[in-house]
Scaffold this motif. Structure first.
Motif, PDB file in Angstrom:
ATOM      1  N   TYR A 221      41.419  49.879  32.486  1.00  0.00           N
ATOM      2  CA  TYR A 221      40.327  50.841  32.606  1.00  0.00           C
ATOM      3  C   TYR A 221      39.590  50.970  31.280  1.00  0.00           C
ATOM      4  N   ASN A 222      38.352  51.438  31.378  1.00  0.00           N
ATOM      5  CA  ASN A 222      37.601  51.911  30.215  1.00  0.00           C
ATOM      6  C   ASN A 222      37.204  53.359  30.444  1.00  0.00           C
ATOM      7  N   SER A 223      37.122  54.100  29.360  1.00  0.00           N
ATOM      8  CA  SER A 223      36.691  55.498  29.453  1.00  0.00           C
ATOM      9  C   SER A 223      35.167  55.549  29.409  1.00  0.00           C
ATOM     10  N   LEU A 224      34.576  56.207  30.395  1.00  0.00           N
ATOM     11  CA  LEU A 224      33.130  56.379  30.456  1.00  0.00           C
ATOM     12  C   LEU A 224      32.832  57.873  30.442  1.00  0.00           C
ATOM     13  N   PHE A 225      32.565  58.388  29.250  1.00  0.00           N
ATOM     14  CA  PHE A 225      32.281  59.810  29.070  1.00  0.00           C
ATOM     15  C   PHE A 225      33.399  60.697  29.638  1.00  0.00           C
ATOM     16  N   GLY A 226      34.642  60.260  29.432  1.00  0.00           N
ATOM     17  CA  GLY A 226      35.784  61.059  29.847  1.00  0.00           C
ATOM     18  C   GLY A 226      36.345  60.687  31.199  1.00  0.00           C
ATOM     19  N   TRP A 227      35.626  59.866  31.974  1.00  0.00           N
ATOM     20  CA  TRP A 227      36.131  59.391  33.258  1.00  0.00           C
ATOM     21  C   TRP A 227      36.602  57.953  33.095  1.00  0.00           C
ATOM     22  N   TRP A 228      37.779  57.668  33.653  1.00  0.00           N
ATOM     23  CA  TRP A 228      38.342  56.332  33.511  1.00  0.00           C
ATOM     24  C   TRP A 228      37.894  55.447  34.662  1.00  0.00           C
ATOM     25  N   VAL A 229      37.256  54.342  34.306  1.00  0.00           N
ATOM     26  CA  VAL A 229      36.664  53.430  35.286  1.00  0.00           C
ATOM     27  C   VAL A 229      37.433  52.110  35.265  1.00  0.00           C
ATOM     28  N   PRO A 230      37.983  51.662  36.413  1.00  0.00           N
ATOM     29  CA  PRO A 230      38.685  50.367  36.425  1.00  0.00           C
ATOM     30  C   PRO A 230      37.700  49.227  36.185  1.00  0.00           C
ATOM     31  N   ARG A 231      38.090  48.311  35.304  1.00  0.00           N
ATOM     32  CA  ARG A 231      37.220  47.174  34.996  1.00  0.00           C
ATOM     33  C   ARG A 231      38.067  45.920  34.828  1.00  0.00           C
ATOM     34  N   PRO A 232      37.667  44.820  35.427  1.00  0.00           N
ATOM     35  CA  PRO A 232      38.408  43.572  35.252  1.00  0.00           C
ATOM     36  C   PRO A 232      38.198  43.021  33.857  1.00  0.00           C
ATOM     37  N   GLU A 233      39.209  42.355  33.346  1.00  0.00           N
ATOM     38  CA  GLU A 233      39.087  41.699  32.049  1.00  0.00           C
ATOM     39  C   GLU A 233      38.097  40.532  32.167  1.00  0.00           C
ATOM     40  N   PRO A 234      37.239  40.338  31.175  1.00  0.00           N
ATOM     41  CA  PRO A 234      36.360  39.168  31.203  1.00  0.00           C
ATOM     42  C   PRO A 234      37.178  37.901  31.018  1.00  0.00           C
ATOM     43  N   ARG A 235      36.697  36.814  31.556  1.00  0.00           N
ATOM     44  CA  ARG A 235      37.403  35.547  31.391  1.00  0.00           C
ATOM     45  C   ARG A 235      37.147  34.999  30.007  1.00  0.00           C
ATOM     46  N   TRP A 236      38.204  34.796  29.266  1.00  0.00           N
ATOM     47  CA  TRP A 236      38.111  34.290  27.902  1.00  0.00           C
ATOM     48  C   TRP A 236      39.423  33.595  27.580  1.00  0.00           C
ATOM     49  N   PHE A 237      39.412  32.826  26.529  1.00  0.00           N
ATOM     50  CA  PHE A 237      40.637  32.124  26.146  1.00  0.00           C
ATOM     51  C   PHE A 237      41.569  33.143  25.502  1.00  0.00           C
ATOM     52  N   ASP A 238      42.497  33.689  26.331  1.00  0.00           N
ATOM     53  CA  ASP A 238      43.336  34.783  25.862  1.00  0.00           C
ATOM     54  C   ASP A 238      44.771  34.370  25.558  1.00  0.00           C
ATOM     55  N   ASP A 239      45.113  33.112  25.769  1.00  0.00           N
ATOM     56  CA  ASP A 239      46.463  32.625  25.473  1.00  0.00           C
ATOM     57  C   ASP A 239      46.519  32.262  23.994  1.00  0.00           C
ATOM     58  N   THR A 240      46.454  33.284  23.150  1.00  0.00           N
ATOM     59  CA  THR A 240      46.302  33.055  21.725  1.00  0.00           C
ATOM     60  C   THR A 240      47.483  33.599  20.934  1.00  0.00           C
ATOM     61  N   GLY A 241      47.579  33.157  19.686  1.00  0.00           N
ATOM     62  CA  GLY A 241      48.631  33.647  18.800  1.00  0.00           C
ATOM     63  C   GLY A 241      48.295  34.972  18.164  1.00  0.00           C
TER      64      GLY A 241
END
Length: 485
Positions: free
Chosen positions: A234-254
């Motif tokens: 989730y991300n906080s939007l002015f105090g309300w938590w909004v579910p958001r998918p993670e963007p696709r990126w190379f996340d298998d990192t050290g």
């Protein structure tokens, strides 16, 4: 004359007798602080989750070779309860795992911590001859000379593998001579992860699974979401938590790739405090927890003067923090599937550390103040902009007869929000000591600030345009307000 043992015994007896006859009891050590109970920890975390509004939170507290408490609170984006076994991304907390992998290979004789990185990873090439002077240890204590200001972070984010990532450094440079200054930079640990692959002959994630996760019984941990699926964030939007998918990126990192749970972090913290199953020697563990000569960062750990060690992390929709006190044997880790401008994991850590020291934590409080303040500024900016545009003719009429250039200068401030918005990535970098925050990151955890500045910028530019339009249509011909018809 040197005293004989008999003389020393006699002196000690006389001293003890003198203390006793004076009515003074020998000093005794202060009792250790009361150990936190699972009930106290659970109550604090449950109250904090409710007060902060964060969607989901999990935590673990360890002492010596025991898990004192591990639990989850709240829910994930699907409405399922968060438990101690709920996997989440731990972002930069990954760095302590990568450092451990490197030290394991160093003790296996496959990596030379104080040898040149390029000698051991020949594929690393940069547009700076000083790259050959970087040692492996300098990668891990962040004194390599690499910095966000000297590499193309946006280009590196588009890498499709660790090999591709290292290759993309070919046209980048160092910000300082290796070993002379500390600069926090993810590139250090992403290069270190590639070095682990070359030295071990295994994929980085496979090596962690075999030599770190496996021995510690961390069966719910991995570096790829096709192996362990993290809870949606989730991300906080002015105090309300909004579910958001993670963007696709190379996340298998050290630097930020590990996915794990509070339950799995229990044996990890136990091991890092020198108890339970050990992955490296006592000397290796001490090296990881010892800061460099030019900073307070060890090998994958921030260090404090009181002997405690910690690391935090955040990425898009997750935050995490770990903390150990080798002297007392306590360890704490907190994870959440919500990321915003305020950090509830740090608040939770402060409270849990207080409990380990026999102190009362600060009462849990809400964390929406900043978000609600930004919401108020957004509304005020929009309202003032609408009023300013509608009253532009009246504003211009009141300034009839004044020099246009003087009036124009008074309009410059209306463009200030737009300037701040345009410079927001640079401003965020300045406020965090040179870290790079591309727009995709700011549009996640920093979304309330971006939206507030966007509305303020549009309002300011709208008023500016309306007023300039009136002035350019012939300000001298307008009658001042209140003049005779």
């Amino acid at each position: 004359m040197e005293r004989t043992p008999l003389t020393r015994h006699l002196a000690a007896a006389l001293l003890t007798l003198g203390i006793a006859t004076a009515g003074i009891a020998p000093a005794t050590a202060a009792p250790p602080p009361a150990a936190p109970t699972p009930e106290a920890i659970d109550t604090y975390l449950a109250d904090l989750t409710e007060a902060s509004g964060v969607p989901g939170l999990s935590a673990v507290v360890t002492h010596d070779d025991q898990v004192v408490h591990a639990a989850g609170y709240g829910h994930d984006a699907n409405g399922s309860p968060v438990t101690a076994d709920t996997p989440m991304r731990i972002a930069s907390v990954t760095k302590s795992f990568t450092a451990t992998a490197v030290v394991i290979l160093a003790e296996d004789g496959k990596i030379d911590l104080d040898g040149s990185v390029t000698d051991q990873l020949p594929e690393l090439r940069m547009a700076d001859p000083r790259v050959d002077d970087i040692t492996v240890r300098q990668l891990l204590d962040q004194t390599s000379g690499l910095a966000d200001t000297s590499v193309d972070v946006a280009d590196l984010a588009e890498a499709t593998s660790r090999t591709d990532y290292v290759a993309r450094l070919h046209d980048d440079a160092l910000a300082a001579d290796p070993g002379t200054t500390y600069a926090y930079c993810n590139v250090n640990f992403d290069v270190a992860a590639r070095l682990v692959e070359v030295a071990s002959g295994q994929d980085f994630g496979d090596f962690l699974a075999e030599r770190v996760f496996g021995p510690l019984g961390m069966t719910g941990s991995a570096t790829r979401d096709d192996v362990v699926r993290p809870a949606d964030g989730y991300n906080s939007l002015f105090g309300w938590w909004v579910p958001r998918p993670e963007p696709r990126w190379f996340d298998d990192t050290g630097s930020a790739g590990v996915i794990t749970s509070a339950a799995d972090l229990g044996p990890w913290l136990i091991s890092q405090t020198g108890h339970g199953r050990q992955l490296v020697s006592a000397a290796g563990l001490d090296a990881m927890h010892t800061p460099s000569d030019v900073g307070d960062y060890g090998l994958g750990w921030h260090t404090e003067d009181d002997g405690t060690r910690w690391h935090s992390g955040f990425v898009m929709t997750y935050r995490a923090v770990e903390w150990i006190d080798p002297a007392t044997g306590y360890g704490v880790a907190v994870l959440t599937n919500g990321a915003g401008l305020t950090d509830v994991t740090q608040t939770a850590l402060d409270g849990l550390v207080a409990l380990t020291r026999g102190e009362d934590p600060e009462p849990p409080a809400g964390s929406r103040t900043l978000d609600l303040g930004l919401a108020a500024l957004l509304i005020a900016s929009g309202a003032l902009g609408a009023v300013g545009i509608r009253r532009a003719p009246r504003w211009a009429a009141r300034r009839a007869g004044r020099a246009r250039w003087v009036t124009g200068l008074r309009l410059v401030w209306l463009a200030l929000p737009a300037v701040v918005l345009a410079l927001l990535p640079a401003l965020a970098s300045f406020l965090t000591g040179g870290r790079t925050f591309p727009w995709p990151s700011l549009l996640y955890f920093g979304l309330p600030a971006v939206l507030m500045l966007l509305v303020a910028a549009l309002a300011g530019l709208g008023v500016l345009g309306a007023r300039l339009g009136v002035l350019l249509r012939g300000l001298p011909r307008l009658r001042p307000v209140g003049s005779a018809a």
